[in-house]
Design a protein around this motif. Structure first.
Motif, PDB file in Angstrom:
ATOM      1  N   PRO A 282       0.825  -1.215   0.000  1.00  0.00           N
ATOM      2  CA  PRO A 282       0.000   0.000   0.000  1.00  0.00           C
ATOM      3  C   PRO A 282       0.852   1.256   0.000  1.00  0.00           C
ATOM      4  CG  PRO A 282       0.063  -0.969   2.192  1.00  0.00           C
ATOM      5  CD  PRO A 282       0.729  -1.958   1.264  1.00  0.00           C
ATOM      6  N   ARG A 283       0.363   2.280  -0.654  1.00  0.00           N
ATOM      7  CA  ARG A 283       1.038   3.567  -0.591  1.00  0.00           C
ATOM      8  C   ARG A 283       0.867   4.168   0.795  1.00  0.00           C
ATOM      9  NH1 ARG A 283      -0.269   6.756  -6.249  1.00  0.00           N
ATOM     10  NH2 ARG A 283       0.687   5.219  -7.640  1.00  0.00           N
ATOM     11  N   PRO A 284       1.910   4.646   1.393  1.00  0.00           N
ATOM     12  CA  PRO A 284       1.780   5.208   2.750  1.00  0.00           C
ATOM     13  C   PRO A 284       0.976   6.501   2.721  1.00  0.00           C
ATOM     14  CG  PRO A 284       3.994   5.582   1.890  1.00  0.00           C
ATOM     15  CD  PRO A 284       3.303   4.671   0.912  1.00  0.00           C
ATOM     16  N   LEU A 285       0.133   6.672   3.715  1.00  0.00           N
ATOM     17  CA  LEU A 285      -0.670   7.888   3.833  1.00  0.00           C
ATOM     18  C   LEU A 285      -0.186   8.788   4.964  1.00  0.00           C
ATOM     19  CD1 LEU A 285      -4.239   6.381   3.284  1.00  0.00           C
ATOM     20  CD2 LEU A 285      -2.716   7.430   1.603  1.00  0.00           C
ATOM     21  N   THR A 286       0.816   8.343   5.674  1.00  0.00           N
ATOM     22  CA  THR A 286       1.369   9.134   6.770  1.00  0.00           C
ATOM     23  C   THR A 286       1.866  10.486   6.264  1.00  0.00           C
ATOM     24  OG1 THR A 286       2.062   7.128   7.923  1.00  0.00           O
ATOM     25  CG2 THR A 286       3.100   9.198   8.597  1.00  0.00           C
ATOM     26  N   GLY A 287       1.365  11.540   6.879  1.00  0.00           N
ATOM     27  CA  GLY A 287       1.789  12.881   6.509  1.00  0.00           C
ATOM     28  C   GLY A 287       1.072  13.477   5.325  1.00  0.00           C
ATOM     29  N   LYS A 288       0.241  12.696   4.648  1.00  0.00           N
ATOM     30  CA  LYS A 288      -0.502  13.229   3.503  1.00  0.00           C
ATOM     31  C   LYS A 288      -1.535  14.250   3.981  1.00  0.00           C
ATOM     32  CE  LYS A 288       1.379  10.710   0.232  1.00  0.00           C
ATOM     33  NZ  LYS A 288       2.213  11.327  -0.826  1.00  0.00           N
ATOM     34  N   VAL A 289      -1.680  15.327   3.223  1.00  0.00           N
ATOM     35  CA  VAL A 289      -2.643  16.379   3.553  1.00  0.00           C
ATOM     36  C   VAL A 289      -3.932  16.116   2.793  1.00  0.00           C
ATOM     37  CG1 VAL A 289      -3.156  18.846   3.434  1.00  0.00           C
ATOM     38  CG2 VAL A 289      -0.844  18.058   4.039  1.00  0.00           C
TER      39      VAL A 289
ATOM     40  N   ALA B 254     -12.538  10.934   7.603  1.00  0.00           N
ATOM     41  CA  ALA B 254     -11.511  11.669   8.345  1.00  0.00           C
ATOM     42  C   ALA B 254     -10.905  10.779   9.425  1.00  0.00           C
ATOM     43  CB  ALA B 254     -12.110  12.924   8.962  1.00  0.00           C
ATOM     44  N   ALA B 255     -11.757  10.073  10.160  1.00  0.00           N
ATOM     45  CA  ALA B 255     -11.268   9.201  11.237  1.00  0.00           C
ATOM     46  C   ALA B 255     -10.361   8.107  10.688  1.00  0.00           C
ATOM     47  CB  ALA B 255     -12.448   8.586  11.984  1.00  0.00           C
TER      48      ALA B 255
ATOM     49  N   LYS C 217      -4.454   6.407   9.757  1.00  0.00           N
ATOM     50  CA  LYS C 217      -3.358   6.079   8.840  1.00  0.00           C
ATOM     51  C   LYS C 217      -2.224   7.089   8.906  1.00  0.00           C
ATOM     52  CE  LYS C 217      -4.994   2.353   6.764  1.00  0.00           C
ATOM     53  NZ  LYS C 217      -4.254   1.074   6.651  1.00  0.00           N
ATOM     54  N   GLY C 218      -2.389   8.109   9.737  1.00  0.00           N
ATOM     55  CA  GLY C 218      -1.329   9.099   9.890  1.00  0.00           C
ATOM     56  C   GLY C 218      -1.453  10.312   8.994  1.00  0.00           C
ATOM     57  N   ALA C 219      -2.576  10.459   8.308  1.00  0.00           N
ATOM     58  CA  ALA C 219      -2.772  11.615   7.430  1.00  0.00           C
ATOM     59  C   ALA C 219      -3.083  12.864   8.253  1.00  0.00           C
ATOM     60  CB  ALA C 219      -3.898  11.343   6.442  1.00  0.00           C
ATOM     61  N   LYS C 220      -2.829  14.026   7.645  1.00  0.00           N
ATOM     62  CA  LYS C 220      -3.199  15.314   8.231  1.00  0.00           C
ATOM     63  C   LYS C 220      -4.479  15.767   7.537  1.00  0.00           C
ATOM     64  CE  LYS C 220       0.836  17.181   7.265  1.00  0.00           C
ATOM     65  NZ  LYS C 220       1.942  18.160   7.193  1.00  0.00           N
ATOM     66  N   VAL C 221      -5.525  15.979   8.326  1.00  0.00           N
ATOM     67  CA  VAL C 221      -6.858  16.141   7.759  1.00  0.00           C
ATOM     68  C   VAL C 221      -7.484  17.481   8.114  1.00  0.00           C
ATOM     69  CG1 VAL C 221      -9.204  15.195   7.724  1.00  0.00           C
ATOM     70  CG2 VAL C 221      -7.236  13.647   7.807  1.00  0.00           C
ATOM     71  N   ALA C 222      -8.121  18.094   7.106  1.00  0.00           N
ATOM     72  CA  ALA C 222      -8.970  19.264   7.313  1.00  0.00           C
ATOM     73  C   ALA C 222     -10.378  18.895   6.881  1.00  0.00           C
ATOM     74  CB  ALA C 222      -8.468  20.456   6.514  1.00  0.00           C
ATOM     75  N   ILE C 223     -11.355  19.230   7.710  1.00  0.00           N
ATOM     76  CA  ILE C 223     -12.751  18.976   7.349  1.00  0.00           C
ATOM     77  C   ILE C 223     -13.466  20.311   7.202  1.00  0.00           C
ATOM     78  CG2 ILE C 223     -12.874  16.688   8.384  1.00  0.00           C
ATOM     79  CD1 ILE C 223     -14.201  17.941  10.847  1.00  0.00           C
ATOM     80  N   GLY C 224     -14.322  20.383   6.185  1.00  0.00           N
ATOM     81  CA  GLY C 224     -15.079  21.596   5.949  1.00  0.00           C
ATOM     82  C   GLY C 224     -16.560  21.310   5.927  1.00  0.00           C
TER      83      GLY C 224
ATOM     84  N   LEU D   6      -1.677  22.994   7.091  1.00  0.00           N
ATOM     85  CA  LEU D   6      -1.195  21.616   7.049  1.00  0.00           C
ATOM     86  C   LEU D   6      -0.111  21.356   6.010  1.00  0.00           C
ATOM     87  CD1 LEU D   6      -4.600  19.700   7.442  1.00  0.00           C
ATOM     88  CD2 LEU D   6      -2.959  20.332   9.226  1.00  0.00           C
ATOM     89  N   GLY D   7      -0.037  22.196   4.976  1.00  0.00           N
ATOM     90  CA  GLY D   7       0.934  21.964   3.918  1.00  0.00           C
ATOM     91  C   GLY D   7       0.257  21.715   2.588  1.00  0.00           C
ATOM     92  N   PRO D   8       1.028  21.492   1.520  1.00  0.00           N
ATOM     93  CA  PRO D   8       0.466  21.294   0.183  1.00  0.00           C
ATOM     94  C   PRO D   8      -0.558  20.159   0.148  1.00  0.00           C
ATOM     95  CG  PRO D   8       2.831  21.595   0.065  1.00  0.00           C
ATOM     96  CD  PRO D   8       2.502  21.443   1.518  1.00  0.00           C
ATOM     97  N   LEU D   9      -1.651  20.417  -0.537  1.00  0.00           N
ATOM     98  CA  LEU D   9      -2.755  19.453  -0.609  1.00  0.00           C
ATOM     99  C   LEU D   9      -2.352  18.222  -1.416  1.00  0.00           C
ATOM    100  CD1 LEU D   9      -5.820  19.087   0.102  1.00  0.00           C
ATOM    101  CD2 LEU D   9      -6.291  19.976  -2.201  1.00  0.00           C
ATOM    102  N   ASP D  10      -2.576  17.045  -0.843  1.00  0.00           N
ATOM    103  CA  ASP D  10      -2.331  15.780  -1.533  1.00  0.00           C
ATOM    104  C   ASP D  10      -3.614  15.123  -2.015  1.00  0.00           C
ATOM    105  OD1 ASP D  10       0.608  15.433  -1.137  1.00  0.00           O
ATOM    106  OD2 ASP D  10       0.035  15.460   0.978  1.00  0.00           O
ATOM    107  N   VAL D  11      -4.696  15.284  -1.255  1.00  0.00           N
ATOM    108  CA  VAL D  11      -5.953  14.609  -1.569  1.00  0.00           C
ATOM    109  C   VAL D  11      -7.117  15.546  -1.275  1.00  0.00           C
ATOM    110  CG1 VAL D  11      -7.472  12.651  -1.070  1.00  0.00           C
ATOM    111  CG2 VAL D  11      -4.978  12.360  -0.923  1.00  0.00           C
TER     112      VAL D  11
END
Length: 300
Positions: free
Chosen positions: A5-12, A27-28, A33-40, A82-87
């Motif tokens: 699997p592709r790691p999701l740790t640190g992904k924005v 989000a949960a 998985k270690g992702a950084k999440v913003a919810i709107g 959080l940093g540059p958007l990944d997803v």
């Protein structure tokens, strides 16, 4: 050797409609998985409560997906914190049920504005960031109603067909750029948005966590078509090969024509009342552009 699997740790990851339902569950799952999440979501207070409950540094932001400026601010603030958007997960949506001939113009417009135009806006904002970086994953939540029109939800089905087609077209345009796309097509999901829906035969309701897990899986093992549950994809592909009268007969046998068409309107009253309480009553044209009741997709 099994594919890793592709790691999701640190992904924005930014998620629309993230305060409740599928958005919250996604989000949960990503936080685990270690992702950084913003919810709107439209209701900032509820969004902040959800973010606090989720933990993991979840960022809560106000978002009206029908307002391009609001959506731009949501994405920009996500990146600032959080940093540059990944997803980007375009999840916000509403569903109004009942006979098409009785649907109000305001109800139809609200579904188009939120379910389709909101996804278009979000997709463009994500691609504007993904293309220069030649990386990113766009996830658009549609529905199995985007593969077969469901009686009792004609306009809803139309918006979901459009999201499926939109995402397929984007996939073709970004081929070879390093950007990936996924369109998520669940059956009805056990959220407030699905209140009062009837069960079909063979496939019951799925949980928001089932959809969340499928989204995480599509990010770890990238694929475009994400059916929930997976066997619906096989049924859909087989149905596409059969004559129309056969597929319609199968649909009637599975009672898909009763899922939305036979919905208990009284059981849906709380959901619809909450939508109106969000200062976004679907029956009032002046409020249409502000509507975004916060539940995630039902997928029907």
């Amino acid at each position: 050797m099994a594919k890793q699997p592709r790691p999701l740790t640190g992904k924005v990851v930014a998620i629309t409609g993230g305060a409740r339902g599928i958005g919250r569950a996604t989000a949960a799952a990503l936080i685990r998985k270690g992702a950084k999440v913003a919810i709107g979501d439209l209701d900032l207070a509820v969004t902040e409560q959800t973010a606090a409950a989720l933990g993991g540094g979840t960022v809560a932001l106000q978002l009206d997906v029908t307002d391009a400026g609001s959506f731009e601010r949501f994405v920009a603030e996500t990146e600032r914190q959080l940093g540059p958007l990944d997803v980007l997960v375009n999840n916000a949506g509403i569903m109004l049920v009942g006979p098409f001939s009785e649907e109000t113009a305001a109800g139809a417009q609200a579904q188009v504005d939120i379910n389709l135009l909101g996804v278009i806006t979000g997709s463009k904002l994500a691609l504007a960031r993904f293309l220069p970086r030649r990386t990113g994953h766009l996830v658009n939540v549609a529905s199995t109603a985007g593969k077969a029109g469901i009686p009792g939800g004609a306009t809803y089905s139309a918006t979901k067909f459009a999201v499926v087609g939109l995402t397929e077209a984007i996939r073709g345009e970004v081929r070879g750029t390093g950007i990936e796309t996924s369109v998520v097509m669940p059956v009805p999901v056990r959220t407030e948005l699905a209140a009062g829906l009837q069960k079909g035969r063979g496939v019951g309701l799925v949980e928001p966590e089932d959809v969340a897990d499928a989204i995480v899986d599509a990010l770890e093992f990238p694929r475009h078509d994400v059916f929930v549950p997976r066997q619906i994809g096989r049924i859909t592909r087989i149905g596409a090969l059969l004559p129309r009268k056969w597929t319609e007969a199968v649909g009637r046998a599975m009672r898909t024509d009763h899922v939305l068409g036979g919905a208990d309107r009284s059981a849906r009253a709380a959901y619809e009342q909450r939508a109106k309480a969000s200062d976004a009553a679907v029956s009032e044209p002046a409020a249409e552009k502000r509507e975004q009741p916060a539940s995630a997709e039902v997928g029907a």
